[in-house]
Design a protein around this motif. Structure first.
Motif, PDB file in Angstrom:
ATOM      1  N   LEU A  59      16.182 -16.596  29.437  1.00 29.15           N
ATOM      2  CA  LEU A  59      17.496 -16.326  28.854  1.00 29.15           C
ATOM      3  C   LEU A  59      18.566 -16.175  29.928  1.00 29.15           C
ATOM      4  O   LEU A  59      19.707 -16.617  29.746  1.00 29.15           O
ATOM      5  CB  LEU A  59      17.432 -15.076  27.986  1.00 29.15           C
ATOM      6  CG  LEU A  59      16.657 -15.216  26.670  1.00 29.15           C
ATOM      7  CD1 LEU A  59      16.414 -13.837  26.051  1.00 29.15           C
ATOM      8  CD2 LEU A  59      17.392 -16.117  25.690  1.00 29.15           C
ATOM      9  N   LEU A  60      18.227 -15.549  31.041  1.00 29.89           N
ATOM     10  CA  LEU A  60      19.203 -15.360  32.117  1.00 29.89           C
ATOM     11  C   LEU A  60      19.578 -16.668  32.792  1.00 29.89           C
ATOM     12  O   LEU A  60      20.607 -16.732  33.478  1.00 29.89           O
ATOM     13  CB  LEU A  60      18.653 -14.380  33.153  1.00 29.89           C
ATOM     14  CG  LEU A  60      18.527 -12.920  32.697  1.00 29.89           C
ATOM     15  CD1 LEU A  60      17.860 -12.084  33.785  1.00 29.89           C
ATOM     16  CD2 LEU A  60      19.887 -12.324  32.335  1.00 29.89           C
ATOM     17  N   SER A  61      18.784 -17.696  32.602  1.00 28.97           N
ATOM     18  CA  SER A  61      19.064 -18.985  33.246  1.00 28.97           C
ATOM     19  C   SER A  61      19.977 -19.890  32.417  1.00 28.97           C
ATOM     20  O   SER A  61      20.398 -20.944  32.895  1.00 28.97           O
ATOM     21  CB  SER A  61      17.742 -19.731  33.495  1.00 28.97           C
ATOM     22  OG  SER A  61      17.233 -20.295  32.285  1.00 28.97           O
ATOM     23  N   LEU A  62      20.287 -19.511  31.189  1.00 27.37           N
ATOM     24  CA  LEU A  62      21.015 -20.385  30.282  1.00 27.37           C
ATOM     25  C   LEU A  62      22.458 -20.596  30.717  1.00 27.37           C
ATOM     26  O   LEU A  62      23.121 -19.666  31.199  1.00 27.37           O
ATOM     27  CB  LEU A  62      21.006 -19.803  28.865  1.00 27.37           C
ATOM     28  CG  LEU A  62      19.652 -19.636  28.181  1.00 27.37           C
ATOM     29  CD1 LEU A  62      19.850 -18.990  26.814  1.00 27.37           C
ATOM     30  CD2 LEU A  62      18.933 -20.965  28.047  1.00 27.37           C
ATOM     31  N   VAL A  71      18.899 -20.272  20.966  1.00 25.74           N
ATOM     32  CA  VAL A  71      17.569 -20.586  21.458  1.00 25.74           C
ATOM     33  C   VAL A  71      16.565 -20.538  20.321  1.00 25.74           C
ATOM     34  O   VAL A  71      16.814 -19.941  19.266  1.00 25.74           O
ATOM     35  CB  VAL A  71      17.129 -19.603  22.575  1.00 25.74           C
ATOM     36  CG1 VAL A  71      18.031 -19.735  23.797  1.00 25.74           C
ATOM     37  CG2 VAL A  71      17.131 -18.156  22.062  1.00 25.74           C
ATOM     38  N   VAL A  72      15.407 -21.165  20.549  1.00 25.79           N
ATOM     39  CA  VAL A  72      14.351 -21.169  19.550  1.00 25.79           C
ATOM     40  C   VAL A  72      13.012 -20.975  20.252  1.00 25.79           C
ATOM     41  O   VAL A  72      12.838 -21.413  21.405  1.00 25.79           O
ATOM     42  CB  VAL A  72      14.349 -22.490  18.739  1.00 25.79           C
ATOM     43  CG1 VAL A  72      14.063 -23.699  19.634  1.00 25.79           C
ATOM     44  CG2 VAL A  72      13.351 -22.422  17.583  1.00 25.79           C
ATOM     45  N   ALA A  73      12.100 -20.315  19.572  1.00 25.60           N
ATOM     46  CA  ALA A  73      10.770 -20.090  20.132  1.00 25.60           C
ATOM     47  C   ALA A  73       9.729 -20.168  19.050  1.00 25.60           C
ATOM     48  O   ALA A  73      10.003 -19.888  17.873  1.00 25.60           O
ATOM     49  CB  ALA A  73      10.690 -18.723  20.820  1.00 25.60           C
ATOM     50  N   VAL A  74       8.517 -20.541  19.436  1.00 23.53           N
ATOM     51  CA  VAL A  74       7.355 -20.500  18.550  1.00 23.53           C
ATOM     52  C   VAL A  74       6.446 -19.386  19.034  1.00 23.53           C
ATOM     53  O   VAL A  74       6.313 -19.166  20.243  1.00 23.53           O
ATOM     54  CB  VAL A  74       6.616 -21.854  18.529  1.00 23.53           C
ATOM     55  CG1 VAL A  74       6.131 -22.240  19.919  1.00 23.53           C
ATOM     56  CG2 VAL A  74       5.451 -21.828  17.550  1.00 23.53           C
ATOM     57  N   SER A  75       5.837 -18.669  18.097  1.00 23.65           N
ATOM     58  CA  SER A  75       5.082 -17.491  18.511  1.00 23.65           C
ATOM     59  C   SER A  75       4.044 -17.107  17.482  1.00 23.65           C
ATOM     60  O   SER A  75       4.255 -17.251  16.275  1.00 23.65           O
ATOM     61  CB  SER A  75       6.055 -16.314  18.708  1.00 23.65           C
ATOM     62  OG  SER A  75       5.361 -15.121  18.974  1.00 23.65           O
ATOM     63  N   GLY A  76       2.911 -16.558  17.980  1.00 23.53           N
ATOM     64  CA  GLY A  76       1.939 -15.912  17.120  1.00 23.53           C
ATOM     65  C   GLY A  76       2.222 -14.441  16.957  1.00 23.53           C
ATOM     66  O   GLY A  76       1.487 -13.727  16.289  1.00 23.53           O
TER      67      GLY A  76
END
Length: 319
Positions: A59-62, A71-76
């Motif tokens: 996130l800090l690199s955006l 942003v989007v993420a996939v997660s269990g």
């Protein structure tokens, strides 16, 4: 390959946003296992797992444009929780895609943090939906296939190397491989003689299958441990494991759940099965290494409810 300089750089960048979690000797686990045990308590990290580190690094690199698009993420479970919380803290709009098998508490926490939640029938479907959302302009914060995320997770190993007494063998849970890639890179740079062991559960064997095949392969997922259930590792995490990890051990779901109960009884910490799996694997390492072994355990997360644990324990006849 992620180097120690990459990890040290991320340590400096994320330090104001994450917790330097305790590294402590565990008398209870030492007595249980019959060898000195030191624990790195990442379950005390912000959002309850190590995942806050890698999410923050990304996130800090955006750029400003990427922040504005979201942003989007996939997660269990844990990666989604981490991204939802850290994105809210950094004022970035986040979408989290999770399979319906994800723990109820994880789903509730993601929604409470203000992220947009999308549920799919399974993890394969979750990864597919994320690809479509990325094509629509969202920036992917991948749970493991990203050098910045791996370097962020590697700060766990950096702290462990700095804070622990002499260790011979460190055990790290493996899902997609981001944590073990970063931890192994840090430990092998700071403590070259330390052996790093990965641990998976049956039905979530992406890294051990990849190492046997000579590269990433798709795996069928059946483990109850959703936080370790990646449909495959990436080439990036595979390369690190192949070069830096002694071996990836596989334990049963039942053993992992028993490990949760043992962590509570003997270490006085509430770990999830992704952390509980370390204990049966540690016994195997001790059998191979012998009496001079000094163990380090990365207790990766604690995002399981008492209801979850009791349901798993009942299912496997552990009550």
């Amino acid at each position: 390959m992620i180097g120690i300089t990459d990890i040290e750089q991320q340590a400096g960048l994320i330090t104001e946003h994450v917790v330097r979690t305790p590294t402590l000797p565990s008398p209870g686990l030492s007595a249980l296992l019959g060898a000195p045990v030191t624990v790195k308590l990442e379950l005390l990290q912000r959002t309850g797992s190590f995942k806050a580190r890698g999410a923050t690094a990304k996130l800090l690199s955006l750029s400003e444009a990427e922040r504005a698009a979201g942003v989007v993420a996939v997660s269990g479970g844990n990666h989604g929780i981490a991204l939802a919380h850290m994105a809210a803290a950094l004022d970035v709009k986040a979408t989290v895609v999770m399979p319906r098998s994800a723990p109820t508490r994880s789903v509730e926490i993601v929604e409470a943090a203000g992220a947009s939640l999308r549920l799919t029938d399974n993890m394969d479907g979750a990864f597919s939906l994320v690809e479509r959302l990325r094509d629509e302009g969202l920036t992917l914060v991948h749970p493991f296939d990203d050098p910045l995320v791996i370097a962020g997770q590697g700060t766990v190993g950096l702290e462990f190397a700095d804070d622990a007494d002499d260790l011979t063998d460190v055990l790290v849970s493996v899902g997609g491989g981001g944590l073990i890639a970063g931890v192994a890179a840090a430990l092998r740079a700071r403590r070259p003689g330390v052996r790093v062991w990965g641990v998976e559960t049956e039905g979530a064997e992406a890294m051990s299958r990849a190492l046997a095949a000579g590269g990433p392969v798709p795996v069928a997922l059946s483990s109850v441990v959703s936080t370790l259930s990646a449909p495959s590792v990436s080439q990036l995490t595979y390369d690190h494991a192949a070069a830096l990890v002694t071996e990836v051990l596989v334990v049963s779901d039942r053993e992992a759940v028993q490990g949760c109960l043992d962590l509570a009884d003997h270490a006085k910490v509430w770990g999830e099965p992704a952390a509980g799996c370390l204990l049966p694997a540690a016994r195997r390492v001790l059998e191979r290494v012998g009496d001079d072994c000094r163990l380090g355990l990365v207790v990766c997360g604690g995002n399981a409810t008492t209801k979850d644990a009791m349901a798993w324990a009942g299912r496997f006849g552990l009550l």
